[in-house]
Design a protein around this motif. Structure first.
Motif, PDB file in Angstrom:
ATOM      1  N   ARG A 175       5.968   0.488  14.294  1.00  0.00           N
ATOM      2  CA  ARG A 175       4.639   0.357  13.695  1.00  0.00           C
ATOM      3  C   ARG A 175       4.639   0.925  12.272  1.00  0.00           C
ATOM      4  NH1 ARG A 175      -0.065   0.518  17.850  1.00  0.00           N
ATOM      5  NH2 ARG A 175       0.944  -0.204  19.763  1.00  0.00           N
ATOM      6  N   ALA A 176       5.257   2.080  12.125  1.00  0.00           N
ATOM      7  CA  ALA A 176       5.329   2.698  10.798  1.00  0.00           C
ATOM      8  C   ALA A 176       6.159   1.848   9.849  1.00  0.00           C
ATOM      9  CB  ALA A 176       5.925   4.103  10.913  1.00  0.00           C
ATOM     10  N   LEU A 177       7.255   1.292  10.357  1.00  0.00           N
ATOM     11  CA  LEU A 177       8.128   0.482   9.516  1.00  0.00           C
ATOM     12  C   LEU A 177       7.430  -0.796   9.052  1.00  0.00           C
ATOM     13  CD1 LEU A 177      10.870  -0.001   8.244  1.00  0.00           C
ATOM     14  CD2 LEU A 177      11.633  -1.000  10.416  1.00  0.00           C
ATOM     15  N   ALA A 178       6.657  -1.424   9.942  1.00  0.00           N
ATOM     16  CA  ALA A 178       5.931  -2.644   9.566  1.00  0.00           C
ATOM     17  C   ALA A 178       4.974  -2.361   8.411  1.00  0.00           C
ATOM     18  CB  ALA A 178       5.172  -3.186  10.778  1.00  0.00           C
ATOM     19  N   TRP A 179       4.339  -1.208   8.445  1.00  0.00           N
ATOM     20  CA  TRP A 179       3.423  -0.833   7.366  1.00  0.00           C
ATOM     21  C   TRP A 179       4.190  -0.547   6.078  1.00  0.00           C
ATOM     22  CZ3 TRP A 179       2.654   3.939   4.753  1.00  0.00           C
ATOM     23  CH2 TRP A 179       1.497   3.995   3.963  1.00  0.00           C
ATOM     24  N   LEU A 180       5.313   0.139   6.204  1.00  0.00           N
ATOM     25  CA  LEU A 180       6.114   0.473   5.029  1.00  0.00           C
ATOM     26  C   LEU A 180       6.670  -0.780   4.357  1.00  0.00           C
ATOM     27  CD1 LEU A 180       8.080   3.632   6.224  1.00  0.00           C
ATOM     28  CD2 LEU A 180       6.461   3.511   4.312  1.00  0.00           C
ATOM     29  N   GLU A 181       6.994  -1.777   5.139  1.00  0.00           N
ATOM     30  CA  GLU A 181       7.530  -3.017   4.558  1.00  0.00           C
ATOM     31  C   GLU A 181       6.504  -3.701   3.669  1.00  0.00           C
ATOM     32  OE1 GLU A 181       8.801  -5.075   8.031  1.00  0.00           O
ATOM     33  OE2 GLU A 181      10.843  -4.244   7.950  1.00  0.00           O
ATOM     34  N   ARG A 182       5.228  -3.488   3.962  1.00  0.00           N
ATOM     35  CA  ARG A 182       4.177  -4.030   3.095  1.00  0.00           C
ATOM     36  C   ARG A 182       3.946  -3.111   1.899  1.00  0.00           C
ATOM     37  NH1 ARG A 182       1.837  -4.665   8.211  1.00  0.00           N
ATOM     38  NH2 ARG A 182       0.393  -2.933   7.828  1.00  0.00           N
ATOM     39  N   LYS A 183       3.886  -1.836   2.162  1.00  0.00           N
ATOM     40  CA  LYS A 183       3.588  -0.878   1.099  1.00  0.00           C
ATOM     41  C   LYS A 183       4.716  -0.808   0.064  1.00  0.00           C
ATOM     42  CE  LYS A 183       2.659   4.049   0.273  1.00  0.00           C
ATOM     43  NZ  LYS A 183       1.500   3.812  -0.636  1.00  0.00           N
ATOM     44  N   LEU A 184       5.947  -0.864   0.524  1.00  0.00           N
ATOM     45  CA  LEU A 184       7.095  -0.702  -0.377  1.00  0.00           C
ATOM     46  C   LEU A 184       7.825  -2.021  -0.621  1.00  0.00           C
ATOM     47  CD1 LEU A 184       8.587   2.592   1.151  1.00  0.00           C
ATOM     48  CD2 LEU A 184       7.053   2.383  -0.821  1.00  0.00           C
ATOM     49  N   ARG A 185       7.106  -3.125  -0.561  1.00  0.00           N
ATOM     50  CA  ARG A 185       7.759  -4.428  -0.699  1.00  0.00           C
ATOM     51  C   ARG A 185       8.451  -4.601  -2.051  1.00  0.00           C
ATOM     52  NH1 ARG A 185       2.321  -4.994  -0.672  1.00  0.00           N
ATOM     53  NH2 ARG A 185       1.288  -5.872  -2.512  1.00  0.00           N
ATOM     54  N   ARG A 186       8.018  -3.840  -3.048  1.00  0.00           N
ATOM     55  CA  ARG A 186       8.664  -3.907  -4.359  1.00  0.00           C
ATOM     56  C   ARG A 186       9.879  -2.985  -4.454  1.00  0.00           C
ATOM     57  NH1 ARG A 186       3.460  -3.904  -8.550  1.00  0.00           N
ATOM     58  NH2 ARG A 186       2.468  -5.818  -7.747  1.00  0.00           N
ATOM     59  N   HIS A 187      10.149  -2.269  -3.361  1.00  0.00           N
ATOM     60  CA  HIS A 187      11.272  -1.327  -3.350  1.00  0.00           C
ATOM     61  C   HIS A 187      12.134  -1.586  -2.111  1.00  0.00           C
ATOM     62  CE1 HIS A 187       9.253   0.982  -6.533  1.00  0.00           C
ATOM     63  NE2 HIS A 187       8.139   0.794  -5.833  1.00  0.00           N
TER      64      HIS A 187
END
Length: 231
Positions: A175-187
Protein backbone atom coordinates in the motif's frame (compact mmCIF):
# COMPACT_ATOMS: atom_id res chain seq x y z
CA UNK A 1 14.11 -38.59 18.98
CA UNK A 2 15.39 -35.63 20.99
CA UNK A 3 17.45 -34.60 17.99
CA UNK A 4 14.29 -33.85 16.00
CA UNK A 5 13.18 -31.33 18.60
CA UNK A 6 16.63 -29.74 18.67
CA UNK A 7 16.45 -29.37 14.89
CA UNK A 8 12.96 -27.83 15.22
CA UNK A 9 14.29 -25.33 17.76
CA UNK A 10 17.26 -24.47 15.53
CA UNK A 11 14.99 -23.91 12.51
CA UNK A 12 12.82 -21.57 14.58
CA UNK A 13 15.81 -19.53 15.76
CA UNK A 14 17.34 -19.40 12.27
CA UNK A 15 14.03 -18.12 10.87
CA UNK A 16 13.99 -15.37 13.49
CA UNK A 17 17.61 -14.48 12.75
CA UNK A 18 16.88 -14.35 9.03
CA UNK A 19 13.92 -12.00 9.57
CA UNK A 20 15.88 -9.73 11.90
CA UNK A 21 18.74 -9.58 9.43
CA UNK A 22 16.45 -8.64 6.54
CA UNK A 23 14.92 -5.80 8.55
CA UNK A 24 18.13 -4.43 10.06
CA UNK A 25 20.04 -4.56 6.78
CA UNK A 26 17.22 -2.77 4.96
CA UNK A 27 17.19 0.12 7.44
CA UNK A 28 20.96 0.35 7.43
CA UNK A 29 21.05 0.60 3.65
CA UNK A 30 18.12 3.02 3.67
CA UNK A 31 19.87 5.38 6.08
CA UNK A 32 22.56 6.03 3.48
CA UNK A 33 20.30 7.65 0.90
CA UNK A 34 18.10 10.71 1.29
CA UNK A 35 14.73 11.20 -0.35
CA UNK A 36 14.38 14.02 -2.90
CA UNK A 37 13.53 17.27 -1.14
CA UNK A 38 13.57 17.93 2.59
CA UNK A 39 10.27 16.32 3.60
CA UNK A 40 10.51 14.35 6.83
CA UNK A 41 9.08 10.87 7.31
CA UNK A 42 6.35 12.28 9.57
CA UNK A 43 5.34 14.81 6.93
CA UNK A 44 5.23 12.10 4.29
CA UNK A 45 3.12 9.94 6.59
CA UNK A 46 0.70 12.80 7.18
CA UNK A 47 0.33 13.28 3.44
CA UNK A 48 -0.15 9.54 2.90
CA UNK A 49 -2.78 9.26 5.63
CA UNK A 50 -4.73 12.29 4.42
CA UNK A 51 -4.78 11.02 0.84
CA UNK A 52 -5.90 7.54 1.88
CA UNK A 53 -8.89 8.39 4.03
CA UNK A 54 -7.09 8.19 7.38
CA UNK A 55 -7.00 11.85 8.36
CA UNK A 56 -8.21 10.91 11.84
CA UNK A 57 -4.88 9.21 12.62
CA UNK A 58 -2.57 11.20 14.89
CA UNK A 59 1.21 11.15 14.60
CA UNK A 60 3.02 11.40 17.92
CA UNK A 61 6.62 11.32 18.99
CA UNK A 62 7.33 8.38 21.29
CA UNK A 63 10.96 7.51 21.90
CA UNK A 64 11.18 4.21 23.79
CA UNK A 65 12.35 0.65 23.32
CA UNK A 66 9.19 -0.17 21.36
CA UNK A 67 8.34 2.61 18.95
CA UNK A 68 7.64 3.19 15.27
CA UNK A 69 4.29 1.42 15.30
CA UNK A 70 0.62 2.06 14.60
CA UNK A 71 -1.87 1.64 17.44
CA UNK A 72 -5.27 0.82 15.85
CA UNK A 73 -7.14 1.21 19.15
CA UNK A 74 -6.10 4.84 19.48
CA UNK A 75 -5.65 5.47 15.76
CA UNK A 76 -2.19 6.85 16.48
CA UNK A 77 1.15 6.42 14.74
CA UNK A 78 3.94 6.48 17.33
CA UNK A 79 7.40 7.36 16.01
CA UNK A 80 10.70 7.85 17.76
CA UNK A 81 12.38 11.21 17.25
CA UNK A 82 14.97 9.97 14.77
CA UNK A 83 12.44 8.28 12.53
CA UNK A 84 9.91 11.09 12.81
CA UNK A 85 12.42 13.70 11.64
CA UNK A 86 14.28 11.42 9.23
CA UNK A 87 14.64 12.33 5.56
CA UNK A 88 16.36 9.09 4.54
CA UNK A 89 14.80 6.13 2.75
CA UNK A 90 14.93 3.96 5.87
CA UNK A 91 12.90 6.42 7.94
CA UNK A 92 10.39 6.86 5.15
CA UNK A 93 10.01 3.12 4.63
CA UNK A 94 9.54 2.35 8.34
CA UNK A 95 7.09 5.22 8.81
CA UNK A 96 4.99 4.69 5.70
CA UNK A 97 4.83 0.95 6.34
CA UNK A 98 3.32 1.57 9.77
CA UNK A 99 1.09 4.36 8.47
CA UNK A 100 -0.29 1.94 5.88
CA UNK A 101 -1.65 -0.23 8.70
CA UNK A 102 -4.07 2.61 9.40
CA UNK A 103 -5.66 2.01 6.00
CA UNK A 104 -6.25 -1.69 6.70
CA UNK A 105 -9.92 -1.44 7.64
CA UNK A 106 -12.93 -3.68 7.17
CA UNK A 107 -11.89 -7.29 6.59
CA UNK A 108 -8.25 -6.21 6.70
CA UNK A 109 -8.75 -4.92 10.25
CA UNK A 110 -9.42 -8.46 11.49
CA UNK A 111 -6.22 -9.67 9.87
CA UNK A 112 -4.33 -6.76 11.46
CA UNK A 113 -5.74 -7.69 14.88
CA UNK A 114 -4.51 -11.25 14.38
CA UNK A 115 -1.11 -9.93 13.37
CA UNK A 116 -0.85 -7.76 16.48
CA UNK A 117 -1.72 -10.75 18.66
CA UNK A 118 1.02 -12.81 17.04
CA UNK A 119 3.49 -9.96 17.56
CA UNK A 120 2.74 -9.77 21.27
CA UNK A 121 3.16 -13.53 21.54
CA UNK A 122 6.47 -13.34 19.68
CA UNK A 123 7.80 -10.62 21.96
CA UNK A 124 6.91 -12.10 25.33
CA UNK A 125 6.03 -15.79 25.24
CA UNK A 126 9.44 -17.23 24.25
CA UNK A 127 11.06 -15.82 27.39
CA UNK A 128 8.13 -16.74 29.61
CA UNK A 129 8.11 -20.29 28.27
CA UNK A 130 11.86 -20.58 28.80
CA UNK A 131 11.66 -19.30 32.38
CA UNK A 132 8.81 -21.68 33.22
CA UNK A 133 10.76 -24.60 31.76
CA UNK A 134 13.83 -23.69 33.83
CA UNK A 135 11.67 -23.42 36.95
CA UNK A 136 10.06 -26.80 36.37
CA UNK A 137 13.47 -28.39 35.80
CA UNK A 138 14.86 -26.79 38.96
CA UNK A 139 11.89 -28.05 40.98
CA UNK A 140 12.30 -31.47 39.37
CA UNK A 141 8.78 -31.37 37.98
CA UNK A 142 10.01 -32.02 34.44
CA UNK A 143 13.03 -33.92 33.10
CA UNK A 144 15.29 -31.67 30.99
CA UNK A 145 14.61 -33.71 27.85
CA UNK A 146 10.84 -33.30 28.10
CA UNK A 147 11.20 -29.60 28.93
CA UNK A 148 13.32 -29.11 25.80
CA UNK A 149 10.74 -30.92 23.67
CA UNK A 150 7.90 -28.78 25.00
CA UNK A 151 9.88 -25.57 24.51
CA UNK A 152 10.80 -26.52 20.95
CA UNK A 153 7.18 -27.27 20.01
CA UNK A 154 5.74 -24.15 21.66
CA UNK A 155 8.36 -21.83 20.20
CA UNK A 156 7.85 -23.33 16.75
CA UNK A 157 4.11 -22.77 17.03
CA UNK A 158 4.64 -19.15 18.00
CA UNK A 159 6.93 -18.65 15.01
CA UNK A 160 4.45 -20.42 12.73
CA UNK A 161 1.65 -18.10 13.84
CA UNK A 162 3.89 -15.11 13.23
CA UNK A 163 4.88 -16.26 9.76
CA UNK A 164 1.27 -17.04 8.82
CA UNK A 165 0.28 -13.46 9.68
CA UNK A 166 3.14 -11.91 7.67
CA UNK A 167 0.89 -11.20 4.64
CA UNK A 168 -0.60 -8.36 6.69
CA UNK A 169 2.83 -6.72 6.77
CA UNK A 170 3.48 -7.29 3.08
CA UNK A 171 0.08 -5.79 2.30
CA UNK A 172 0.98 -2.67 4.29
CA UNK A 173 4.27 -2.29 2.42
CA UNK A 174 2.52 -2.71 -0.92
CA UNK A 175 0.00 0.00 0.00
CA UNK A 176 2.81 2.38 0.89
CA UNK A 177 4.72 1.50 -2.26
CA UNK A 178 1.69 2.14 -4.50
CA UNK A 179 1.43 5.63 -3.04
CA UNK A 180 5.16 6.27 -3.38
CA UNK A 181 5.09 5.27 -7.04
CA UNK A 182 2.68 8.15 -7.63
CA UNK A 183 4.39 10.64 -5.37
CA UNK A 184 7.92 9.93 -6.62
CA UNK A 185 7.09 9.19 -10.25
CA UNK A 186 9.68 11.76 -11.33
CA UNK A 187 12.33 9.94 -9.30
CA UNK A 188 12.36 6.32 -10.57
CA UNK A 189 15.78 5.66 -9.04
CA UNK A 190 14.41 6.49 -5.59
CA UNK A 191 11.44 4.18 -6.12
CA UNK A 192 13.78 1.37 -7.14
CA UNK A 193 15.89 1.97 -4.04
CA UNK A 194 13.06 2.14 -1.52
CA UNK A 195 11.09 -0.83 -2.90
CA UNK A 196 13.25 -3.59 -1.34
CA UNK A 197 13.56 -1.58 1.86
CA UNK A 198 9.79 -1.35 2.21
CA UNK A 199 9.41 -5.07 1.61
CA UNK A 200 12.05 -6.00 4.16
CA UNK A 201 10.83 -3.74 6.98
CA UNK A 202 7.81 -6.06 7.01
CA UNK A 203 10.00 -8.64 8.79
CA UNK A 204 10.67 -6.50 11.88
CA UNK A 205 8.30 -8.22 14.30
CA UNK A 206 9.20 -11.69 13.12
CA UNK A 207 12.79 -11.03 14.09
CA UNK A 208 11.53 -9.73 17.46
CA UNK A 209 11.56 -13.37 18.57
CA UNK A 210 15.28 -13.02 19.32
CA UNK A 211 14.75 -9.91 21.45
CA UNK A 212 12.11 -11.50 23.64
CA UNK A 213 14.24 -11.35 26.84
CA UNK A 214 14.71 -7.61 26.38
CA UNK A 215 11.01 -7.05 25.69
CA UNK A 216 10.10 -8.94 28.85
CA UNK A 217 12.68 -7.09 30.93
CA UNK A 218 11.55 -3.62 29.87
CA UNK A 219 7.92 -4.33 29.04
CA UNK A 220 6.73 -6.56 31.86
CA UNK A 221 8.94 -5.48 34.74
CA UNK A 222 8.59 -2.01 36.32
CA UNK A 223 12.23 -1.02 35.76
CA UNK A 224 12.17 1.17 32.69
CA UNK A 225 11.04 1.65 29.12
CA UNK A 226 7.35 1.43 28.42
CA UNK A 227 6.09 -0.13 25.25
CA UNK A 228 3.44 2.56 24.79
CA UNK A 229 2.51 5.88 26.40
CA UNK A 230 -0.43 5.99 28.79
CA UNK A 231 -2.11 8.94 27.09
Amino acid sequence: MLGLFVILLVITLVAAKFAAGKHDTALKLGSRKLVPGAQTAAEAAREFLDENGASDVQIREHTAMISDYFDPARRTLFLNRTTLNGTDLGSWAATLHEAAHATQVGDSASALKWRLTSIRMTRYLPTIIGLIAILFIALKRLPPGIALRLCAVLLALIMLMNVMSLPVEFNASNRALAWLERKLRRHPDTIDAITPILRNVAFRDTGAFLRSPMYCLFGLLPIGGKSRPKK
